[in-house]
Write a protein that holds these residues in place. Structure first.
Motif: not given
Length: 79
Positions: A25, A42-46, A38, A48
């Motif tokens: 990450k 936030d975690s939804n837009n980073t 992306k 995996t």
């Protein structure tokens, strides 16, 4: 000796002549241009870890090593 439940993931790469190791990450945050869909807000837009490693392996030619405790993706030709 206990076995890790989740493996640690690392990226090893050549950063202008300096061999560096970082997390997937953190590598992706420094190379956001590879993930144009992306915005890293936030975690939804980073992406995996799986998305990042897949990109490294399929598009950038990285190799993968793993054992029971860790996964390492590395740019064999650059290091």
């Amino acid at each position: 000796m206990t076995k890790r439940i989740n493996k640690k993931h690392f990226i090893i790469f050549n950063n202008g002549g300096v061999i560096c190791a970082t997390t997937p990450k953190d590598w992706a945050r420094a190379h956001q241009n590879y993930f144009p869909n992306k915005d890293f807000s936030d975690s939804n837009n980073t992406p995996t870890v799986k998305e990042i490693e897949t990109y490294l392996l399929e598009f950038l030619g990285f190799k993968r090593l793993n054992n029971n405790e860790m996964v390492i993706c590395y740019d064999f030709n650059a290091i």
